[in-house]
Design an enzyme around this catalytic site. Structure first.
Site, mmCIF file in Angstrom:
data_model
loop_
_atom_site.group_PDB
_atom_site.id
_atom_site.type_symbol
_atom_site.label_atom_id
_atom_site.label_comp_id
_atom_site.label_asym_id
_atom_site.label_seq_id
_atom_site.Cartn_x
_atom_site.Cartn_y
_atom_site.Cartn_z
ATOM 1 N N CYS A 132 41.086 38.122 54.031
ATOM 2 C CA CYS A 132 42.267 38.936 54.311
ATOM 3 C C CYS A 132 41.831 40.300 54.834
ATOM 4 O O CYS A 132 40.986 40.964 54.234
ATOM 5 C CB CYS A 132 43.094 39.095 53.035
ATOM 6 S SG CYS A 132 44.546 40.159 53.240
ATOM 7 N N CYS A 151 42.837 43.086 51.990
ATOM 8 C CA CYS A 151 42.230 43.200 50.659
ATOM 9 C C CYS A 151 40.896 42.479 50.509
ATOM 10 O O CYS A 151 40.246 42.598 49.479
ATOM 11 C CB CYS A 151 43.208 42.707 49.592
ATOM 12 S SG CYS A 151 43.446 40.916 49.567
ATOM 13 N N CYS A 203 47.552 26.253 70.137
ATOM 14 C CA CYS A 203 48.704 27.153 70.015
ATOM 15 C C CYS A 203 48.377 28.601 70.367
ATOM 16 O O CYS A 203 49.284 29.403 70.559
ATOM 17 C CB CYS A 203 49.308 27.068 68.614
ATOM 18 S SG CYS A 203 48.307 27.826 67.319
ATOM 19 N N CYS A 208 49.008 36.466 51.885
ATOM 20 C CA CYS A 208 47.890 36.567 50.954
ATOM 21 C C CYS A 208 48.442 36.701 49.540
ATOM 22 O O CYS A 208 49.322 37.526 49.284
ATOM 23 C CB CYS A 208 47.034 37.784 51.312
ATOM 24 S SG CYS A 208 45.712 38.132 50.128
ATOM 25 N N CYS A 222 47.563 40.481 48.023
ATOM 26 C CA CYS A 222 48.155 41.735 48.521
ATOM 27 C C CYS A 222 49.446 41.525 49.308
ATOM 28 O O CYS A 222 50.022 42.487 49.808
ATOM 29 C CB CYS A 222 47.149 42.499 49.375
ATOM 30 S SG CYS A 222 46.818 41.744 50.979
ATOM 31 N N HIS A 242 51.186 39.584 55.394
ATOM 32 C CA HIS A 242 51.679 38.500 56.243
ATOM 33 C C HIS A 242 50.498 37.948 57.033
ATOM 34 O O HIS A 242 49.773 38.689 57.697
ATOM 35 C CB HIS A 242 52.751 39.031 57.203
ATOM 36 C CG HIS A 242 53.177 38.042 58.233
ATOM 37 N ND1 HIS A 242 53.996 36.975 57.946
ATOM 38 C CD2 HIS A 242 52.896 37.962 59.553
ATOM 39 C CE1 HIS A 242 54.203 36.276 59.052
ATOM 40 N NE2 HIS A 242 53.542 36.863 60.046
ATOM 41 N N HIS A 248 52.201 31.430 59.659
ATOM 42 C CA HIS A 248 53.087 30.359 59.195
ATOM 43 C C HIS A 248 52.301 29.067 59.044
ATOM 44 O O HIS A 248 51.247 28.901 59.653
ATOM 45 C CB HIS A 248 54.237 30.154 60.188
ATOM 46 C CG HIS A 248 55.146 31.332 60.262
ATOM 47 N ND1 HIS A 248 54.898 32.406 61.088
ATOM 48 C CD2 HIS A 248 56.288 31.623 59.587
ATOM 49 C CE1 HIS A 248 55.855 33.310 60.925
ATOM 50 N NE2 HIS A 248 56.712 32.861 60.020
ATOM 51 N N ASP A 290 52.307 19.814 61.347
ATOM 52 C CA ASP A 290 51.886 19.084 62.545
ATOM 53 C C ASP A 290 50.372 19.170 62.753
ATOM 54 O O ASP A 290 49.879 19.069 63.868
ATOM 55 C CB ASP A 290 52.619 19.607 63.779
ATOM 56 C CG ASP A 290 52.345 21.084 64.065
ATOM 57 O OD1 ASP A 290 51.567 21.726 63.319
ATOM 58 O OD2 ASP A 290 52.918 21.611 65.037
ATOM 59 N N ARG A 333 49.059 22.688 59.601
ATOM 60 C CA ARG A 333 48.475 23.664 60.527
ATOM 61 C C ARG A 333 48.827 25.057 60.022
ATOM 62 O O ARG A 333 49.964 25.490 60.104
ATOM 63 C CB ARG A 333 49.013 23.475 61.945
ATOM 64 C CG ARG A 333 48.577 24.578 62.909
ATOM 65 C CD ARG A 333 48.972 24.286 64.350
ATOM 66 N NE ARG A 333 50.377 23.995 64.530
ATOM 67 C CZ ARG A 333 51.292 24.865 64.976
ATOM 68 N NH1 ARG A 333 50.944 26.097 65.299
ATOM 69 N NH2 ARG A 333 52.553 24.496 65.105
ATOM 70 N N CYS A 335 48.755 28.504 60.880
ATOM 71 C CA CYS A 335 48.688 29.267 62.120
ATOM 72 C C CYS A 335 48.668 30.749 61.738
ATOM 73 O O CYS A 335 49.656 31.269 61.219
ATOM 74 C CB CYS A 335 49.909 28.911 62.966
ATOM 75 S SG CYS A 335 49.931 29.644 64.583
#
Length: 139
Positions: free
Chosen positions: A47, A50, A65, A96, A99, A102, A105, A109, A117, A119
Site C-alpha cells: 500500500c 501505509c 485493462c 487497504c 488504512c 482506495h 475494484h 472476470d 480480477r 484492478c
C-alpha cells in the site's frame, strides 16, 4: 500492522496530489498510464499509504485493462470490499484493510484459480523488490 488513522492534512503532506486524489478521494488514474500497469518485476506490491503488503507479483497478470491486475491478494485479510454504486455502475471497491486507502475494484472476470480480477491503481501501490543482497528496495 494495526489500523492507521491520520487526518486529511497528514495524508496531504505525505502523498503527492495524484496519490492523495486516488487513495483518499477514491480517484482513478487513466488506463495505460500508471507506473505498474505493464511492470514485469518480481516482488511484493504494498500500500502506497501505509506499506501493508497487498499483492505478490506472482499473482499479477496482463488483463488488457490498462491497470495492474492480480487474481488474488496475499491473503484474505489485507483488503476490504465495499459496494460502489458511483458512475451509474454496481461495482465492488477494494481498500487497504489497515488504512482504508482506495485501491481500485475487483471483478469476477479474472483467470483461474480464483476467477477474480483485482484492478488496482498504480498510484495506490509501491513495488517492494528483492535485490541480490536480499535487501528490500523501493524503486
Amino acid at each position: 500492522m494495526g489500523k492507521v488513522n491520520k487526518t486529511d492534512r497528514e495524508w496531504q503532506r505525505e502523498l503527492s496530489p495524484e496519490e492523495y486524489r486516488i487513495t483518499r478521494q477514491k480517484g482513478t488514474e487513466p488506463a495505460f498510464t500508471g507506473q505498474y500497469w505493464n511492470t514485469k518485476q518480481h516482488g511484493t506490491y504494498v500500500c502506497r499509504c501505509c506499506g501493508a503488503e497487498l499483492f505478490s507479483s506472482d499473482a499479477k497478470y496482463d488483463s488488457g485493462c490498462g491497470w495492474p491486475s492480480f487474481f488474488r491478494p496475499l491473503n484474505g485479510s489485507v483488503i476490504d470490499e465495499h459496494e460502489d454504486l458511483t458512475h451509474g455502475m454496481v461495482r465492488t471497491e477494494i481498500v487497504c484493510h489497515d488504512c482504508e486507502a482506495h485501491l481500485g475494484h475487483v471483478f469476477e472476470d479474472g483467470p483461474q484459480p480464483t476467477g477474480l480480477r483485482y484492478c488496482v491503481n498504480s498510484a495506490s501501490l509501491q513495488l517492494k523488490t528483492q535485490e541480490k543482497n536480499d535487501e528490500e528496495t523501493y524503486p
